[in-house]
Design a protein around this motif. Structure first.
Motif, PDB file in Angstrom:
ATOM      1  N   LYS A  57      59.466  77.774  76.392  1.00  0.00           N
ATOM      2  CA  LYS A  57      58.299  78.072  75.569  1.00  0.00           C
ATOM      3  C   LYS A  57      58.252  77.192  74.329  1.00  0.00           C
ATOM      4  CE  LYS A  57      58.260  81.797  73.020  1.00  0.00           C
ATOM      5  NZ  LYS A  57      58.182  83.222  72.581  1.00  0.00           N
ATOM      6  N   GLU A  58      59.392  77.014  73.692  1.00  0.00           N
ATOM      7  CA  GLU A  58      59.432  76.233  72.455  1.00  0.00           C
ATOM      8  C   GLU A  58      59.116  74.763  72.700  1.00  0.00           C
ATOM      9  OE1 GLU A  58      61.811  79.926  72.161  1.00  0.00           O
ATOM     10  OE2 GLU A  58      61.777  78.250  73.591  1.00  0.00           O
ATOM     11  N   ILE A  59      59.697  74.198  73.761  1.00  0.00           N
ATOM     12  CA  ILE A  59      59.442  72.787  74.059  1.00  0.00           C
ATOM     13  C   ILE A  59      58.022  72.601  74.588  1.00  0.00           C
ATOM     14  CG2 ILE A  59      60.111  70.858  75.545  1.00  0.00           C
ATOM     15  CD1 ILE A  59      63.002  71.799  75.258  1.00  0.00           C
ATOM     16  N   ALA A  60      57.521  73.597  75.329  1.00  0.00           N
ATOM     17  CA  ALA A  60      56.126  73.519  75.792  1.00  0.00           C
ATOM     18  C   ALA A  60      55.167  73.444  74.605  1.00  0.00           C
ATOM     19  CB  ALA A  60      55.796  74.720  76.672  1.00  0.00           C
ATOM     20  N   ALA A  61      55.438  74.224  73.571  1.00  0.00           N
ATOM     21  CA  ALA A  61      54.591  74.182  72.368  1.00  0.00           C
ATOM     22  C   ALA A  61      54.693  72.829  71.684  1.00  0.00           C
ATOM     23  CB  ALA A  61      55.004  75.296  71.410  1.00  0.00           C
ATOM     24  N   LEU A  62      55.875  72.239  71.677  1.00  0.00           N
ATOM     25  CA  LEU A  62      56.058  70.905  71.110  1.00  0.00           C
ATOM     26  C   LEU A  62      55.285  69.866  71.910  1.00  0.00           C
ATOM     27  CD1 LEU A  62      57.452  68.863  69.220  1.00  0.00           C
ATOM     28  CD2 LEU A  62      59.441  68.947  70.756  1.00  0.00           C
ATOM     29  N   LEU A  63      55.367  69.930  73.227  1.00  0.00           N
ATOM     30  CA  LEU A  63      54.666  68.974  74.089  1.00  0.00           C
ATOM     31  C   LEU A  63      53.149  69.104  73.949  1.00  0.00           C
ATOM     32  CD1 LEU A  63      56.837  69.307  77.334  1.00  0.00           C
ATOM     33  CD2 LEU A  63      56.785  67.373  75.747  1.00  0.00           C
ATOM     34  N   ALA A  64      52.691  70.329  73.673  1.00  0.00           N
ATOM     35  CA  ALA A  64      51.247  70.567  73.519  1.00  0.00           C
ATOM     36  C   ALA A  64      50.740  70.175  72.130  1.00  0.00           C
ATOM     37  CB  ALA A  64      50.935  72.031  73.790  1.00  0.00           C
ATOM     38  N   GLY A  65      51.642  69.769  71.253  1.00  0.00           N
ATOM     39  CA  GLY A  65      51.242  69.384  69.904  1.00  0.00           C
ATOM     40  C   GLY A  65      50.993  70.559  68.976  1.00  0.00           C
ATOM     41  N   GLU A  66      51.423  71.753  69.386  1.00  0.00           N
ATOM     42  CA  GLU A  66      51.212  72.947  68.562  1.00  0.00           C
ATOM     43  C   GLU A  66      52.218  73.050  67.423  1.00  0.00           C
ATOM     44  OE1 GLU A  66      51.486  76.060  71.411  1.00  0.00           O
ATOM     45  OE2 GLU A  66      49.681  75.436  72.521  1.00  0.00           O
TER      46      GLU A  66
ATOM     47  N   GLU B 160      60.088  72.143  63.732  1.00  0.00           N
ATOM     48  CA  GLU B 160      59.787  73.543  63.984  1.00  0.00           C
ATOM     49  C   GLU B 160      60.300  73.971  65.361  1.00  0.00           C
ATOM     50  OE1 GLU B 160      58.034  77.442  63.342  1.00  0.00           O
ATOM     51  OE2 GLU B 160      59.046  75.860  62.207  1.00  0.00           O
ATOM     52  N   ALA B 161      60.208  73.076  66.347  1.00  0.00           N
ATOM     53  CA  ALA B 161      60.735  73.392  67.677  1.00  0.00           C
ATOM     54  C   ALA B 161      62.238  73.648  67.611  1.00  0.00           C
ATOM     55  CB  ALA B 161      60.434  72.259  68.646  1.00  0.00           C
TER      56      ALA B 161
END
Length: 321
Positions: free
Chosen positions: A257-266, A271-272
């Motif tokens: 979940k954390e890396i997915a948010a990083l990849l999505a630019g969120e 922060e990741a």
């Protein structure tokens, strides 16, 4: 004779049929297991539910290739992320592995952080009934679309105790599937006979790594940083491209979940890393609570006090008479 076991007779005289090593994430379990396997002619068997998935090597801190080459390892990276794997499924794989390990005359060394696996291995496990496929589809769709709150709310009417006690989306969803499919609660089924255990507790050297909190937190922080710098992003990117349901165990591994948010630019990389560290610390705390409550009679070891090789040598001396 040294504890590196020139012959198997010395090991048999110890009275131990297996070594079980549990502990929180990042506590050094794999290093100790490897050192013990080398000292005692052992085979390492994975008892971590996330390290089963082949797509998640870096994210789950699976043993690297150089460690795999030093001693036999079993049940690492053997499942596709699309599989929803149960404790009963794991036990069936373990039963096969144990037969082969015993036939070879080697010592099984189980290592991992999934407390339920160890409990089932030494105390037996009640097989749950088959779930109606339509019920399973409905419940998992609810989990994917509504998340943990929606599943908990649906379970509240049928099994309020499970709705209150269970904290994990997969277990909540499983409890809902069981009660809707059978009309009986998960607790009802679990009170049934546990079946035969694959290992007898008294025949196992049972160890729990219990490091100081500050030492463990520092290692967790290093692991989070390493995950982001050593290929974790590519691993999660490839996993996301499979477009799997979010309710699957592999999709809920810490880091996805954390890396997915990083990849999505969120979020940004800093922060990741922070979120990864926090999530892993919380998971380690839950593991420690389980071990304290469910494994009170297991021997505790402090991995911060000595190197894994030194600890393994000291433990291996118990196998020599």
């Amino acid at each position: 004779m040294s504890a590196t076991l020139d012959g198997r007779q010395d090991r048999r005289q110890s009275g131990y049929d297996a070594v079980l090593i549990a502990g929180p994430t990042a506590s050094g379990k794999s290093a100790l297991a490897l050192a013990l396997a080398e000292a005692l002619d052992g085979v390492i068997v994975n008892a971590d539910s996330m390290q089963l998935y082949r797509e998640l090597s870096i994210v789950t801190a699976r043993p690297p290739a150089e460690d795999l080459a030093r001693a036999p390892h079993r049940l690492y990276g053997v499942l596709p992320a699309a599989d929803a794997f149960s404790t009963g499924d794991w036990l069936r794989l373990v039963e096969r592995e144990l037969k082969e390990i015993r036939a070879s005359g080697k010592l099984p060394v189980f290592v991992g952080g999934t407390g339920l696996y160890f409990k089932a291995l030494t105390e037996g496990f009640a097989e749950l009934p088959d779930i109606d496929p339509q019920v399973r589809t409905r419940c998992r769709s609810l989990a994917d679309e509504g998340g943990i709150d929606a599943v908990r709310q649906a379970l509240q009417e049928k099994d309020p105790k499970a709705a209150a006690d269970l904290k994990d989306l997969q277990r909540l969803t499983r409890a809902l599937e069981v009660v809707l499919s059978t009309g009986r609660t998960l607790a009802d089924w679990q009170r049934e006979a546990h079946g035969e255990s694959l290992l007898f507790p008294d025949g196992c050297l049972r160890l729990v790594l219990a490091p100081p909190r500050a030492w463990l937190h520092e290692r967790i922080a290093r692991r989070a940083k390493l995950m982001l710098e050593s290929g974790g992003l590519d691993e999660v990117r490839a996993l996301l491209q499979l477009d799997l349901p979010k309710s699957l165990p592999a999709m809920r591994a810490i880091g996805v979940k954390e890396i997915a948010a990083l990849l999505a630019g969120e979020i940004d990389g800093q922060e990741a890393e922070r979120l990864l560290t926090v999530a892993t610390r919380r998971y380690a705390k839950r593991q420690e609570t389980w071990f304290r409550n469910q494994m009170a009679d297991w021997e505790r070891l402090d991995p911060s006090a000595e190197r894994a090789e030194e600890m393994a040598q000291r433990i291996a001396e118990r196998f020599v008479r």
